[in-house]
Design a protein around this motif. Sequence first.
Motif, PDB file in Angstrom:
ATOM      1  N   MET A 191       0.743  -1.215   0.199  1.00 40.79           N
ATOM      2  CA  MET A 191      -0.223  -0.079   0.012  1.00 40.79           C
ATOM      3  C   MET A 191       0.650   1.369   0.010  1.00 40.79           C
ATOM      4  O   MET A 191       0.420   2.235  -0.211  1.00 40.79           O
ATOM      5  CB  MET A 191      -0.993   0.045   1.394  1.00 40.79           C
ATOM      6  N   PRO A 192       2.125   1.178   0.125  1.00 40.06           N
ATOM      7  CA  PRO A 192       2.679   2.527   0.362  1.00 40.06           C
ATOM      8  C   PRO A 192       2.791   3.364  -0.669  1.00 40.06           C
ATOM      9  O   PRO A 192       2.739   4.700  -0.497  1.00 40.06           O
ATOM     10  CB  PRO A 192       4.170   2.282   0.739  1.00 40.06           C
ATOM     11  N   ALA A 193       2.930   3.066  -1.776  1.00 38.53           N
ATOM     12  CA  ALA A 193       2.851   3.861  -3.112  1.00 38.53           C
ATOM     13  C   ALA A 193       1.483   4.500  -3.263  1.00 38.53           C
ATOM     14  O   ALA A 193       1.194   5.830  -3.432  1.00 38.53           O
ATOM     15  CB  ALA A 193       2.909   2.985  -4.357  1.00 38.53           C
ATOM     16  N   PHE A 194       0.429   4.062  -2.750  1.00 37.51           N
ATOM     17  CA  PHE A 194      -0.948   4.427  -2.955  1.00 37.51           C
ATOM     18  C   PHE A 194      -1.042   5.521  -1.755  1.00 37.51           C
ATOM     19  O   PHE A 194      -1.479   6.562  -1.757  1.00 37.51           O
ATOM     20  CB  PHE A 194      -1.962   3.146  -2.861  1.00 37.51           C
ATOM     21  N   HIS A 195      -0.578   4.950  -0.536  1.00 32.09           N
ATOM     22  CA  HIS A 195      -0.634   5.984   0.755  1.00 32.09           C
ATOM     23  C   HIS A 195       0.031   7.292   0.356  1.00 32.09           C
ATOM     24  O   HIS A 195      -0.366   8.306   0.720  1.00 32.09           O
ATOM     25  CB  HIS A 195       0.050   5.377   1.864  1.00 32.09           C
ATOM     26  N   ALA A 196       1.271   7.027  -0.439  1.00 27.92           N
ATOM     27  CA  ALA A 196       2.169   8.295  -0.795  1.00 27.92           C
ATOM     28  C   ALA A 196       1.550   9.337  -1.376  1.00 27.92           C
ATOM     29  O   ALA A 196       1.635  10.434  -1.222  1.00 27.92           O
ATOM     30  CB  ALA A 196       3.577   7.831  -1.142  1.00 27.92           C
ATOM     31  N   ARG A 236       9.275   4.760   2.885  1.00 24.36           N
ATOM     32  CA  ARG A 236       9.436   3.352   3.410  1.00 24.36           C
ATOM     33  C   ARG A 236       8.285   2.940   4.067  1.00 24.36           C
ATOM     34  O   ARG A 236       7.406   3.565   4.173  1.00 24.36           O
ATOM     35  CB  ARG A 236      10.738   3.330   4.273  1.00 24.36           C
ATOM     36  N   GLY A 237       8.378   1.521   4.216  1.00 20.52           N
ATOM     37  CA  GLY A 237       7.179   0.836   4.533  1.00 20.52           C
ATOM     38  C   GLY A 237       7.529  -0.467   5.223  1.00 20.52           C
ATOM     39  O   GLY A 237       8.511  -1.255   4.519  1.00 20.52           O
ATOM     40  N   PHE A 238       7.105  -0.993   6.200  1.00 18.36           N
ATOM     41  CA  PHE A 238       7.261  -2.543   6.676  1.00 18.36           C
ATOM     42  C   PHE A 238       5.987  -2.954   7.611  1.00 18.36           C
ATOM     43  O   PHE A 238       5.595  -2.017   8.259  1.00 18.36           O
ATOM     44  CB  PHE A 238       8.710  -2.377   7.293  1.00 18.36           C
ATOM     45  N   ASP A 239       6.207  -3.989   8.006  1.00 19.76           N
ATOM     46  CA  ASP A 239       5.169  -4.656   9.120  1.00 19.76           C
ATOM     47  C   ASP A 239       5.894  -4.455  10.475  1.00 19.76           C
ATOM     48  O   ASP A 239       7.295  -4.369  10.426  1.00 19.76           O
ATOM     49  CB  ASP A 239       5.121  -6.288   8.899  1.00 19.76           C
ATOM     50  N   THR A 240       5.156  -4.048  11.352  1.00 17.17           N
ATOM     51  CA  THR A 240       5.695  -3.706  12.869  1.00 17.17           C
ATOM     52  C   THR A 240       5.583  -5.159  13.642  1.00 17.17           C
ATOM     53  O   THR A 240       6.149  -5.129  14.792  1.00 17.17           O
ATOM     54  CB  THR A 240       5.097  -2.567  13.521  1.00 17.17           C
ATOM     55  N   GLY A 241       4.451  -5.975  13.373  1.00 22.62           N
ATOM     56  CA  GLY A 241       4.048  -7.123  14.249  1.00 22.62           C
ATOM     57  C   GLY A 241       2.668  -7.285  14.589  1.00 22.62           C
ATOM     58  O   GLY A 241       1.887  -6.577  13.343  1.00 22.62           O
ATOM     59  N   PRO A 242       2.065  -7.857  15.474  1.00 20.59           N
ATOM     60  CA  PRO A 242       0.635  -7.909  15.508  1.00 20.59           C
ATOM     61  C   PRO A 242       0.040  -6.332  15.688  1.00 20.59           C
ATOM     62  O   PRO A 242       0.459  -5.745  16.453  1.00 20.59           O
ATOM     63  CB  PRO A 242       0.652  -8.884  16.555  1.00 20.59           C
ATOM     64  N   ALA A 243      -1.196  -6.385  15.407  1.00 22.91           N
ATOM     65  CA  ALA A 243      -2.120  -5.292  15.601  1.00 22.91           C
ATOM     66  C   ALA A 243      -3.307  -6.052  16.244  1.00 22.91           C
ATOM     67  O   ALA A 243      -3.283  -5.691  17.619  1.00 22.91           O
ATOM     68  CB  ALA A 243      -2.407  -4.672  14.332  1.00 22.91           C
ATOM     69  N   ASN A 244      -4.161  -6.629  15.599  1.00 22.05           N
ATOM     70  CA  ASN A 244      -5.351  -7.205  16.166  1.00 22.05           C
ATOM     71  C   ASN A 244      -5.271  -8.634  16.223  1.00 22.05           C
ATOM     72  O   ASN A 244      -6.253  -9.230  17.041  1.00 22.05           O
ATOM     73  CB  ASN A 244      -6.673  -6.914  15.175  1.00 22.05           C
ATOM     74  N   CYS A 245      -4.254  -9.370  15.342  1.00 23.91           N
ATOM     75  CA  CYS A 245      -4.719 -11.094  15.343  1.00 23.91           C
ATOM     76  C   CYS A 245      -4.542 -11.526  16.339  1.00 23.91           C
ATOM     77  O   CYS A 245      -5.249 -12.548  16.731  1.00 23.91           O
ATOM     78  CB  CYS A 245      -3.325 -11.510  14.145  1.00 23.91           C
ATOM     79  N   LEU A 246      -3.637 -11.306  17.410  1.00 26.03           N
ATOM     80  CA  LEU A 246      -3.553 -11.979  18.740  1.00 26.03           C
ATOM     81  C   LEU A 246      -4.745 -11.763  19.682  1.00 26.03           C
ATOM     82  O   LEU A 246      -5.235 -12.626  20.235  1.00 26.03           O
ATOM     83  CB  LEU A 246      -2.033 -11.581  19.338  1.00 26.03           C
ATOM     84  N   MET A 247      -4.896 -10.354  19.731  1.00 29.42           N
ATOM     85  CA  MET A 247      -6.178 -10.100  20.528  1.00 29.42           C
ATOM     86  C   MET A 247      -7.490 -10.678  20.049  1.00 29.42           C
ATOM     87  O   MET A 247      -8.540 -11.125  20.635  1.00 29.42           O
ATOM     88  CB  MET A 247      -6.306  -8.395  20.449  1.00 29.42           C
ATOM     89  N   PHE A 266       3.300   0.128   8.758  1.00 27.29           N
ATOM     90  CA  PHE A 266       3.664   1.425   8.234  1.00 27.29           C
ATOM     91  C   PHE A 266       3.854   1.891   7.235  1.00 27.29           C
ATOM     92  O   PHE A 266       4.710   1.048   6.475  1.00 27.29           O
ATOM     93  CB  PHE A 266       4.853   1.969   9.220  1.00 27.29           C
ATOM     94  N   THR A 267       3.484   2.972   6.551  1.00 25.28           N
ATOM     95  CA  THR A 267       4.094   3.649   5.431  1.00 25.28           C
ATOM     96  C   THR A 267       4.573   4.741   5.949  1.00 25.28           C
ATOM     97  O   THR A 267       4.031   5.784   6.477  1.00 25.28           O
ATOM     98  CB  THR A 267       3.120   4.106   4.434  1.00 25.28           C
ATOM     99  N   LEU A 268       6.062   5.210   5.940  1.00 26.24           N
ATOM    100  CA  LEU A 268       6.661   6.360   6.416  1.00 26.24           C
ATOM    101  C   LEU A 268       6.603   7.416   5.457  1.00 26.24           C
ATOM    102  O   LEU A 268       7.362   6.961   4.089  1.00 26.24           O
ATOM    103  CB  LEU A 268       7.966   5.945   6.797  1.00 26.24           C
ATOM    104  N   LEU A 269       6.336   8.492   5.530  1.00 26.07           N
ATOM    105  CA  LEU A 269       6.031   9.521   4.406  1.00 26.07           C
ATOM    106  C   LEU A 269       6.913  10.704   4.934  1.00 26.07           C
ATOM    107  O   LEU A 269       6.113  11.852   5.168  1.00 26.07           O
ATOM    108  CB  LEU A 269       4.600   9.890   4.318  1.00 26.07           C
ATOM    109  N   PRO A 270       8.080  10.721   4.669  1.00 30.50           N
ATOM    110  CA  PRO A 270       8.903  12.052   5.309  1.00 30.50           C
ATOM    111  C   PRO A 270       8.498  13.149   4.144  1.00 30.50           C
ATOM    112  O   PRO A 270       8.043  13.076   3.082  1.00 30.50           O
ATOM    113  CB  PRO A 270      10.344  11.719   5.069  1.00 30.50           C
ATOM    114  N   ALA A 271       8.581  14.417   4.889  1.00 26.12           N
ATOM    115  CA  ALA A 271       8.075  15.506   3.926  1.00 26.12           C
ATOM    116  C   ALA A 271       9.081  15.678   2.633  1.00 26.12           C
ATOM    117  O   ALA A 271       8.753  15.806   1.720  1.00 26.12           O
ATOM    118  CB  ALA A 271       8.540  16.880   4.737  1.00 26.12           C
TER     119      ALA A 271
END
Length: 380
Positions: free
Chosen positions: A161-166, A197-208, A187-192
């Motif tokens: 998704m980062p290209a779309f987010h950007a 850049r973008g990457f997975d950080t780990g679980p959001a909802n899956c474990l919960m 994350f999609t990191l969008l510096p001014a």
Amino acid sequence: MSKPSSGLYLGLISGTSADGIDAALVRFQAGAEPTRCELVLGRTYAWNEALRERLVALGQGGDARSLEELGTLDIQVAEAFADAARALIDEAGVSAGDVRAIGSHGQTVRHRPAGARYDGQHPFTWQIGDGAVIAERSGIATVADFRRRDVAAGGHGAPLMPAFHAALLHSPDQDRAALNLGGIANFTLLPARGEVRGFDTGPANCLMDAWALRHLGQAFDADGAFAAQGQIDTALLARLLDEPWFAQPPPKSTGREQFQLAWVESRLRGGERPQDVQASLLELSAITIADALRAHQPATKRVLVCGGGVRNRALLDRLAAQLPGVVVESTAAFGLDPDFVEAMGFAWLARQTVAGLPGNLPSVTGARGLRVLGTVHPAA
């Protein structure tokens, strides 16, 4: 290669949580950039519960009982996606001929990119949901299997998704980040100024979600209410945070194969209250997301959140507490329905592919270069 055409495209995705099929009908204006696009209609369609349970089990590392079962599941997923597409265009009052293409993510059953815990030498990613079946049943050209080409080029195939987010959320005046809170957080990191850049950080909802299903019989912890009943178990949280995957540098991606109930259970000592475990899992998500942002874009001023986790007020509150001075808000503040940003992104990816344009960002996935993604299945 040509300029992407204007008109209607349809995006379909079922994410890590497999909590439904998100479908988005999107109108793009002429031009290469997706900054001018409109969500015409977005809906989420429920899975057949027995099919969903089997898909979740496979996504968590379970094995198919046979090749016949896996082949059947591939078709069942495609039929469900095609039914969602047809229901959406019927409700929108448009015909199949009005839609230029469908972009279908499919359902991930295995994600083993480079560096994953397997043999490490044969990276792959596998999303089922045969695009040919979707095209045949919907009467609309369908682009599917987006992730494999990036993996073949040495990338992780995710996030896409980062290209779309950007294009939609970048600001020249402040460092921003787009945060998708699905089963997995990314994350999609969008510096001014500078490289996206973008990457997975780990679980959001899956474990919960999995813990809530086990202890409440509910598919998710509505608004974090179950977690709010508990206290953070600091010793358990420390054991969870000790997972080596969190320390890996980007590019990186993950899924239920890595973060599943068996992973949690291996860190329990017995006697923990279920609500305390849930509170600890919520804190795990908040800390790992915040740590990743501090490590890779510490000057971030605004985090724009989409995905199912935007409905978990407790998670957003803990994330904001972990990121003092950073505005944490829904993408709705920018006119993007947080429930359908990813589905809209797959409509955009279909548009890119049909035009012969790349859909990945090597700075995100680690691929050797830009690649046109997916396989095109022409309309019937």
